[in-house]
Design a protein around this motif. Structure first.
Motif, PDB file in Angstrom:
ATOM      1  N   GLN A  26       0.825  -1.202   0.000  1.00  0.00           N
ATOM      2  CA  GLN A  26       0.000   0.000   0.000  1.00  0.00           C
ATOM      3  C   GLN A  26       0.862   1.257   0.000  1.00  0.00           C
ATOM      4  OE1 GLN A  26      -2.621  -1.028   3.281  1.00  0.00           O
ATOM      5  NE2 GLN A  26      -4.209  -1.682   1.856  1.00  0.00           N
ATOM      6  N   HIS A  28       3.878   1.483  -1.348  1.00  0.00           N
ATOM      7  CA  HIS A  28       4.423   1.541  -2.707  1.00  0.00           C
ATOM      8  C   HIS A  28       3.377   2.128  -3.658  1.00  0.00           C
ATOM      9  CE1 HIS A  28       6.276   0.353  -6.501  1.00  0.00           C
ATOM     10  NE2 HIS A  28       5.148  -0.259  -6.812  1.00  0.00           N
ATOM     11  N   LEU A  29       2.149   1.649  -3.560  1.00  0.00           N
ATOM     12  CA  LEU A  29       1.091   2.161  -4.440  1.00  0.00           C
ATOM     13  C   LEU A  29       0.872   3.645  -4.225  1.00  0.00           C
ATOM     14  CD1 LEU A  29      -1.455  -0.767  -4.116  1.00  0.00           C
ATOM     15  CD2 LEU A  29      -0.199  -0.136  -6.180  1.00  0.00           C
ATOM     16  N   LYS A  30       0.859   4.078  -2.980  1.00  0.00           N
ATOM     17  CA  LYS A  30       0.634   5.487  -2.677  1.00  0.00           C
ATOM     18  C   LYS A  30       1.752   6.366  -3.244  1.00  0.00           C
ATOM     19  CE  LYS A  30      -0.529   8.509   1.167  1.00  0.00           C
ATOM     20  NZ  LYS A  30      -0.786   8.589   2.612  1.00  0.00           N
ATOM     21  N   GLU A  31       2.981   5.879  -3.135  1.00  0.00           N
ATOM     22  CA  GLU A  31       4.131   6.660  -3.596  1.00  0.00           C
ATOM     23  C   GLU A  31       4.309   6.624  -5.108  1.00  0.00           C
ATOM     24  OE1 GLU A  31       8.988   6.497  -3.328  1.00  0.00           O
ATOM     25  OE2 GLU A  31       7.844   5.683  -1.655  1.00  0.00           O
ATOM     26  N   LYS A  32       4.235   5.438  -5.699  1.00  0.00           N
ATOM     27  CA  LYS A  32       4.563   5.274  -7.121  1.00  0.00           C
ATOM     28  C   LYS A  32       3.350   5.272  -8.050  1.00  0.00           C
ATOM     29  CE  LYS A  32       8.955   4.486  -6.221  1.00  0.00           C
ATOM     30  NZ  LYS A  32      10.059   5.290  -6.655  1.00  0.00           N
ATOM     31  N   HIS A  33       2.178   4.941  -7.517  1.00  0.00           N
ATOM     32  CA  HIS A  33       0.980   4.806  -8.353  1.00  0.00           C
ATOM     33  C   HIS A  33      -0.214   5.500  -7.695  1.00  0.00           C
ATOM     34  CE1 HIS A  33       3.408   1.748 -10.367  1.00  0.00           C
ATOM     35  NE2 HIS A  33       3.526   1.111  -9.220  1.00  0.00           N
ATOM     36  N   PRO A  34      -0.145   6.825  -7.506  1.00  0.00           N
ATOM     37  CA  PRO A  34      -1.251   7.541  -6.859  1.00  0.00           C
ATOM     38  C   PRO A  34      -2.583   7.259  -7.555  1.00  0.00           C
ATOM     39  CG  PRO A  34       0.602   9.014  -7.257  1.00  0.00           C
ATOM     40  CD  PRO A  34       0.913   7.721  -7.955  1.00  0.00           C
ATOM     41  N   GLY A  35      -3.602   7.035  -6.753  1.00  0.00           N
ATOM     42  CA  GLY A  35      -4.925   6.749  -7.314  1.00  0.00           C
ATOM     43  C   GLY A  35      -5.207   5.275  -7.491  1.00  0.00           C
ATOM     44  N   HIS A  36      -4.188   4.447  -7.365  1.00  0.00           N
ATOM     45  CA  HIS A  36      -4.369   3.006  -7.461  1.00  0.00           C
ATOM     46  C   HIS A  36      -4.357   2.444  -6.049  1.00  0.00           C
ATOM     47  CE1 HIS A  36      -3.635   2.304 -11.860  1.00  0.00           C
ATOM     48  NE2 HIS A  36      -3.303   3.583 -11.721  1.00  0.00           N
ATOM     49  N   GLU A  37      -5.502   1.977  -5.609  1.00  0.00           N
ATOM     50  CA  GLU A  37      -5.598   1.415  -4.274  1.00  0.00           C
ATOM     51  C   GLU A  37      -6.148   0.002  -4.373  1.00  0.00           C
ATOM     52  OE1 GLU A  37      -7.805   3.949  -1.688  1.00  0.00           O
ATOM     53  OE2 GLU A  37      -6.623   5.717  -2.212  1.00  0.00           O
TER      54      GLU A  37
END
Length: 48
Positions: A26, A28-37
């Motif tokens: 989570q 990693h997603l927040k840092e590298k892929h904003p909007g993907h949860e």
């Protein structure tokens, strides 16, 4: 117990247990892929 995951972007994520893997994924997603949860269940589904 699943403790590893390969993100489609190529990054390998490894946790000490499933909760750690979920938290690291989570983050990693927040840092590298904003909007993907993803939910914990979705993360564990693609983990190994």
């Amino acid at each position: 117990m699943k403790t590893r995951l390969n993100c489609p972007c190529g990054e390998h994520i490894e946790g000490t247990d499933e909760d750690d893997l979920i938290a690291k994924t989570q983050a990693h997603l927040k840092e590298k892929h904003p909007g993907h949860e993803y939910t914990p269940d979705e993360i564990l589904f693609i983990a190994y």
